[in-house]
Scaffold this motif. Structure first.
Motif, PDB file in Angstrom:
ATOM      1  N   ALA A 124     -52.072  39.946 -51.084  1.00 16.27           N
ATOM      2  CA  ALA A 124     -53.058  39.317 -52.055  1.00 16.27           C
ATOM      3  C   ALA A 124     -54.122  38.349 -51.934  1.00 16.27           C
ATOM      4  O   ALA A 124     -55.124  38.093 -52.602  1.00 16.27           O
ATOM      5  N   ALA A 125     -54.144  37.894 -50.637  1.00 16.80           N
ATOM      6  CA  ALA A 125     -55.094  36.973 -50.082  1.00 16.80           C
ATOM      7  C   ALA A 125     -56.168  37.591 -49.041  1.00 16.80           C
ATOM      8  O   ALA A 125     -57.135  36.875 -48.796  1.00 16.80           O
ATOM      9  N   ASP A 126     -56.193  38.961 -49.139  1.00 17.66           N
ATOM     10  CA  ASP A 126     -57.161  39.654 -48.192  1.00 17.66           C
ATOM     11  C   ASP A 126     -58.381  39.624 -48.845  1.00 17.66           C
ATOM     12  O   ASP A 126     -58.718  40.806 -49.320  1.00 17.66           O
ATOM     13  N   GLU A 127     -59.150  38.769 -48.975  1.00 17.23           N
ATOM     14  CA  GLU A 127     -60.230  38.819 -49.760  1.00 17.23           C
ATOM     15  C   GLU A 127     -61.494  39.804 -49.386  1.00 17.23           C
ATOM     16  O   GLU A 127     -62.107  40.349 -50.062  1.00 17.23           O
ATOM     17  N   CYS A 157     -63.696  33.153 -68.185  1.00 20.84           N
ATOM     18  CA  CYS A 157     -62.964  34.425 -68.573  1.00 20.84           C
ATOM     19  C   CYS A 157     -61.872  34.431 -67.757  1.00 20.84           C
ATOM     20  O   CYS A 157     -60.660  34.454 -67.885  1.00 20.84           O
ATOM     21  N   LEU A 158     -61.915  34.002 -66.213  1.00 21.65           N
ATOM     22  CA  LEU A 158     -60.838  34.225 -65.270  1.00 21.65           C
ATOM     23  C   LEU A 158     -59.916  32.964 -65.607  1.00 21.65           C
ATOM     24  O   LEU A 158     -58.654  33.278 -65.317  1.00 21.65           O
ATOM     25  N   ARG A 159     -60.412  31.820 -65.784  1.00 16.11           N
ATOM     26  CA  ARG A 159     -59.606  30.719 -66.298  1.00 16.11           C
ATOM     27  C   ARG A 159     -58.703  30.829 -67.355  1.00 16.11           C
ATOM     28  O   ARG A 159     -57.483  30.549 -67.441  1.00 16.11           O
ATOM     29  N   HIS A 187     -56.862  40.722 -60.055  1.00 20.38           N
ATOM     30  CA  HIS A 187     -56.006  39.886 -60.078  1.00 20.38           C
ATOM     31  C   HIS A 187     -54.847  40.006 -59.176  1.00 20.38           C
ATOM     32  O   HIS A 187     -54.180  41.115 -58.969  1.00 20.38           O
ATOM     33  N   THR A 188     -54.618  38.939 -58.275  1.00 22.84           N
ATOM     34  CA  THR A 188     -53.271  38.949 -57.306  1.00 22.84           C
ATOM     35  C   THR A 188     -52.490  37.559 -57.763  1.00 22.84           C
ATOM     36  O   THR A 188     -53.186  36.917 -58.517  1.00 22.84           O
ATOM     37  N   PRO A 189     -51.486  37.427 -57.028  1.00 25.92           N
ATOM     38  CA  PRO A 189     -50.845  36.278 -57.480  1.00 25.92           C
ATOM     39  C   PRO A 189     -51.462  34.905 -56.897  1.00 25.92           C
ATOM     40  O   PRO A 189     -51.256  33.663 -57.348  1.00 25.92           O
ATOM     41  N   ALA A 190     -52.442  35.357 -56.223  1.00 25.33           N
ATOM     42  CA  ALA A 190     -53.275  34.120 -55.408  1.00 25.33           C
ATOM     43  C   ALA A 190     -54.601  33.863 -55.777  1.00 25.33           C
ATOM     44  O   ALA A 190     -55.164  32.791 -55.981  1.00 25.33           O
ATOM     45  N   LEU A 206     -60.584  37.626 -59.347  1.00 26.54           N
ATOM     46  CA  LEU A 206     -61.802  37.605 -58.629  1.00 26.54           C
ATOM     47  C   LEU A 206     -62.645  38.626 -59.397  1.00 26.54           C
ATOM     48  O   LEU A 206     -62.257  39.657 -60.044  1.00 26.54           O
ATOM     49  N   TRP A 207     -63.930  38.235 -59.816  1.00 25.44           N
ATOM     50  CA  TRP A 207     -64.931  38.951 -60.615  1.00 25.44           C
ATOM     51  C   TRP A 207     -66.000  39.320 -59.806  1.00 25.44           C
ATOM     52  O   TRP A 207     -66.907  38.651 -59.086  1.00 25.44           O
ATOM     53  N   PHE A 208     -66.097  40.656 -59.607  1.00 26.20           N
ATOM     54  CA  PHE A 208     -67.345  41.169 -58.988  1.00 26.20           C
ATOM     55  C   PHE A 208     -68.122  41.859 -60.053  1.00 26.20           C
ATOM     56  O   PHE A 208     -67.936  43.165 -60.594  1.00 26.20           O
ATOM     57  N   GLY A 209     -69.438  41.268 -60.260  1.00 25.66           N
ATOM     58  CA  GLY A 209     -70.303  42.101 -61.179  1.00 25.66           C
ATOM     59  C   GLY A 209     -71.337  42.940 -60.642  1.00 25.66           C
ATOM     60  O   GLY A 209     -71.822  42.828 -59.752  1.00 25.66           O
ATOM     61  N   ALA A 210     -71.698  43.821 -61.568  1.00 26.06           N
ATOM     62  CA  ALA A 210     -72.557  44.877 -61.019  1.00 26.06           C
ATOM     63  C   ALA A 210     -74.075  44.155 -60.965  1.00 26.06           C
ATOM     64  O   ALA A 210     -74.791  44.840 -60.226  1.00 26.06           O
ATOM     65  N   ASP A 211     -74.214  42.987 -61.558  1.00 27.11           N
ATOM     66  CA  ASP A 211     -75.310  42.307 -61.430  1.00 27.11           C
ATOM     67  C   ASP A 211     -75.346  41.352 -60.249  1.00 27.11           C
ATOM     68  O   ASP A 211     -76.059  40.678 -59.953  1.00 27.11           O
ATOM     69  N   GLY A 212     -74.262  41.565 -59.424  1.00 28.54           N
ATOM     70  CA  GLY A 212     -74.310  40.704 -58.151  1.00 28.54           C
ATOM     71  C   GLY A 212     -73.534  39.364 -57.964  1.00 28.54           C
ATOM     72  O   GLY A 212     -73.165  38.781 -57.234  1.00 28.54           O
ATOM     73  N   THR A 213     -73.010  39.090 -59.162  1.00 25.46           N
ATOM     74  CA  THR A 213     -72.016  37.938 -59.652  1.00 25.46           C
ATOM     75  C   THR A 213     -70.907  38.069 -58.886  1.00 25.46           C
ATOM     76  O   THR A 213     -70.100  39.233 -59.096  1.00 25.46           O
ATOM     77  N   ARG A 214     -70.388  36.987 -57.974  1.00 23.59           N
ATOM     78  CA  ARG A 214     -69.322  37.212 -57.227  1.00 23.59           C
ATOM     79  C   ARG A 214     -68.453  35.685 -57.465  1.00 23.59           C
ATOM     80  O   ARG A 214     -68.943  34.737 -57.160  1.00 23.59           O
ATOM     81  N   ILE A 215     -67.417  35.950 -58.126  1.00 26.37           N
ATOM     82  CA  ILE A 215     -66.519  34.569 -58.680  1.00 26.37           C
ATOM     83  C   ILE A 215     -65.108  34.682 -58.309  1.00 26.37           C
ATOM     84  O   ILE A 215     -64.492  35.783 -58.216  1.00 26.37           O
ATOM     85  N   THR A 216     -64.590  33.892 -57.370  1.00 29.98           N
ATOM     86  CA  THR A 216     -63.361  33.720 -57.220  1.00 29.98           C
ATOM     87  C   THR A 216     -62.741  32.234 -57.650  1.00 29.98           C
ATOM     88  O   THR A 216     -63.437  31.339 -57.533  1.00 29.98           O
ATOM     89  N   ARG A 217     -61.505  32.749 -58.082  1.00 32.30           N
ATOM     90  CA  ARG A 217     -60.786  31.415 -59.199  1.00 32.30           C
ATOM     91  C   ARG A 217     -59.362  31.662 -58.534  1.00 32.30           C
ATOM     92  O   ARG A 217     -58.756  32.627 -58.703  1.00 32.30           O
ATOM     93  N   ARG A 218     -58.896  30.350 -58.166  1.00 33.86           N
ATOM     94  CA  ARG A 218     -57.232  30.343 -57.825  1.00 33.86           C
ATOM     95  C   ARG A 218     -56.628  29.643 -59.090  1.00 33.86           C
ATOM     96  O   ARG A 218     -57.124  28.775 -59.710  1.00 33.86           O
TER      97      ARG A 218
END
Length: 324
Positions: free
Chosen positions: A217-220, A296-298, A242-245, A248-260
């Motif tokens: 789950a944490a193998d980013e 959205c992730l929150r 989504h993982t227990p940890a 992650l949002w990977f956008g086609a526009d290059g957006t990269r968001i990681t939220r715990r």
């Protein structure tokens, strides 16, 4: 302006058994508690969105039987205030149902009878009707648990054609996967990718959909590689893992968001059934409302955390105002 989310795919009745231990072969263990509720991607996402109490128009789409379990599904849809014109009935098979063995603090195991879900055809999913009623987003779940719609023929599937119709009708499309070890898992996903705007999945499904080994789950780094491959395969807007940890949002526009997510105390977890669907529902609401990916992730994480506190998939999800 279009408003609303059509939820199509799996409609299942979950009979959740909380057990004291997992038995060895031929052994007996006691069931501590038993509760019944609706389950499946379409049902869980629709009911979670309804639990937010925002007044968002919701459209139920799928195939159920004419049995007692069908009455459970219909009562849930009615209670959610959703449009059920797209939820068809047949006497050719029983309503899909699952016996869920829930071991608190450990895991849950599913014994699934596909019933009417395996009969769902392209013609049963009236995407054009939902679009005409004003639906903005078409959600389909779970890919690889849709019977006929998952059959791969010459690189295409019925699910892919349904999604293409939804896009042609002017809707955005969202798809969720299921963690099943099906031989054609990857091929079915690849056939649908060009018709998907938002793809939801966990790390196990990401590995099976791409062939990339993911250690956990944490193998980013491996998760990011899998997301990149899925985007390259045709996902138009974002791959949302989504993982227990992590979320992650990977956008086609290059957006990269990681939220715990905020931690949930083990003693507060009643059952993990439906937590991933609650996460998807939270993200979908944010997408519908035009929120930024982090927001959205929150909301997805908070909805999932709430779902963990109930025995069924959606019974413990509170209104949106409480989640925010």
């Amino acid at each position: 302006m279009k408003r609303g989310i059509a939820c199509a795919g799996n409609w299942i009745v979950d009979i959740v058994h909380t057990i004291e231990a997992w038995p060895q072969k031929s052994d007996l263990v006691r069931i501590r508690d038993e509760v019944e509720g609706t389950g499946g991607g379409a049902a869980n996402v629709l009911l979670a969105l309804s639990a937010f109490r925002t007044g968002l128009p919701l459209y139920a789409m799928g195939l159920i039987g004419t049995d007692r379990h069908a009455e459970t599904v219909l009562a849930a849809v009615k209670g959610a205030g959703a449009d059920r014109a797209g939820l068809k009935q047949t006497g050719r098979a029983p309503t899909a149902h699952t016996h869920v063995m829930n071991l608190p603090g450990d895991s849950r195991t599913f014994f699934y009878h596909p019933g009417t879900n395996d009969l769902l055809s392209e013609e049963d999913v009236a995407v054009e009707s939902a679009a005409a009623r004003g639906a903005r987003i078409f959600y389909l779940g779970y890919l690889n648990l849709l019977g006929q719609l998952d059959l791969v023929e010459q690189g295409q599937t019925g699910a892919g054609r349904v999604l293409a119709r939804a896009k042609a009708a002017g809707m955005e499309t969202a798809v969720d996967l299921v963690s099943t070890d099906r031989a054609e898992f990857r091929a079915a996903v690849e056939a649908a990718l060009p018709h998907i705007d938002y793809l939801f999945l966990n790390e196990v499904e990401a590995a099976r959909a791409t062939g990339i080994a993911i250690a956990g789950a944490a193998d980013e780094s491996a998760i990011a590689a899998a997301a990149a491959r899925l985007l390259a395969g045709g996902v138009a807007r974002a791959v949302i893992l989504h993982t227990p940890a992590l979320g992650l949002w990977f956008g086609a526009d290059g957006t990269r968001i990681t939220r715990r997510p905020d931690p949930v105390m083990p003693e507060d977890i009643v059952s993990p059934v439906g937590a991933g669907d609650a996460f998807a529902a939270g993200c979908l609401y944010g997408i519908h409302e035009g929120w930024q990916p982090d927001a959205c992730l929150r909301l997805g994480h908070r909805a999932a955390a709430a779902a963990l506190k109930g025995a069924t998939a959606t019974e413990s999800i509170p209104p949106l105002v409480a989640l925010l």
